[in-house]
Design an enzyme around this catalytic site. Sequence first.
Site, PDB file in Angstrom:
ATOM      1  N   GLN A  19       0.887  -1.196   0.104  1.00  0.00           N
ATOM      2  CA  GLN A  19       0.027  -0.010   0.128  1.00  0.00           C
ATOM      3  C   GLN A  19       0.745   1.262  -0.057  1.00  0.00           C
ATOM      4  O   GLN A  19       0.407   2.409  -0.129  1.00  0.00           O
ATOM      5  CB  GLN A  19      -0.905   0.065   1.332  1.00  0.00           C
ATOM      6  N   CYS A  25      -5.541   0.481   3.846  1.00  0.00           N
ATOM      7  CA  CYS A  25      -5.418  -1.031   4.102  1.00  0.00           C
ATOM      8  C   CYS A  25      -6.870  -1.506   3.881  1.00  0.00           C
ATOM      9  O   CYS A  25      -7.089  -2.745   3.564  1.00  0.00           O
ATOM     10  CB  CYS A  25      -5.170  -0.930   5.497  1.00  0.00           C
ATOM     11  N   HIS A 162      -5.954  -1.237  11.680  1.00  0.00           N
ATOM     12  CA  HIS A 162      -5.758  -1.753  10.456  1.00  0.00           C
ATOM     13  C   HIS A 162      -6.487  -2.698   9.819  1.00  0.00           C
ATOM     14  O   HIS A 162      -7.152  -3.590  10.556  1.00  0.00           O
ATOM     15  CB  HIS A 162      -4.073  -2.288  10.636  1.00  0.00           C
ATOM     16  N   ASN A 182      -0.898  -9.347   4.608  1.00  0.00           N
ATOM     17  CA  ASN A 182      -1.103  -8.049   5.117  1.00  0.00           C
ATOM     18  C   ASN A 182      -0.599  -7.291   3.801  1.00  0.00           C
ATOM     19  O   ASN A 182      -0.601  -7.982   2.855  1.00  0.00           O
ATOM     20  CB  ASN A 182       0.040  -7.427   6.165  1.00  0.00           C
TER      21      ASN A 182
END
Lengths: 214, 76
Positions: A19, A25, A162, A182
């Site tokens: 990102q 996110c 997140h 992630n």
Amino acid sequence: LPAKFDWRDKKVITQVRNQETCGGCWAFSIVGAIESVYAIKGNVLEEFSVQQVIDCSYNNVGCQGGSTVAALSWLNQTHVKLVKDSEYLFKAETGLCHYFSRSDFGVSIIDYAAYDLSGQEDKMMKMLFHWGPLAVIVDAVSWQDYLGGIIQHHCSSGEANHAVLITGYDTTGSIPYWIVRNSWGRTWGIDGYAHIKMGSNICGIADEVSAVFV
Amino acid sequence: PGEGEGKKKEAALRESIKRINNLNSLSSGDNITAFYGINQFSHLFPEEFRAIYLQCRAFKVPKYNREVSLEGTEKP
């Protein structure tokens, strides 16, 4: 349920993205879920546009932040078709929303589910297995320094900041853990993934769990 | 980076090392418990890291109802 399960083994998980300095996110998390569910339904695994969600989800604030559930609600209400990533490239900043004609290829969602599953991580396992990867929100403050292993401490529930994607779990060892993708690139964590202890709502991983249907 | 920026990164790195030592103090060194160290974010102060990367917001969702069936692949 199997003791160990990971959607990556079914080849329905796209590569780890980065990102960069965009606080998007929430968009990476739900687009990852949509890509996987689309592939689980027998379609070719495609990368869909995160930038489209960042630019067009009016109920979020693009790279300044957002919510996975708000974005899913927007997708569900508008039936916007997500186009391929190659058609609407990621640029790590919020831009103007691009519109596409009805005839252009894209995938829209038909529904989603979002629940607080704290104390019910066994149900999360079933959801993951039956429905596909789950978009979740977590407290990731201590993740700044994470290199590997199973996260069991230094994380709070109820302080989410997140969004990530659960792709699997492993209960075969002494400490069962979730396998979490992630969006900080492949150099972070375990090739872009983190392992989080199951059963104790570590990092608030069960506080807000979303599944998507396409 | 300029000299000021370089010093700032150096200070952030020093703070990261202290923080990492503290985080690892609970690790058993068995490669199972999480371990922490220098990575691509170590040059950032925690507040900078939070401002850039931790921008997701919570949304009030209902508690999961145990009566909903998950046996099939259909959504509830």
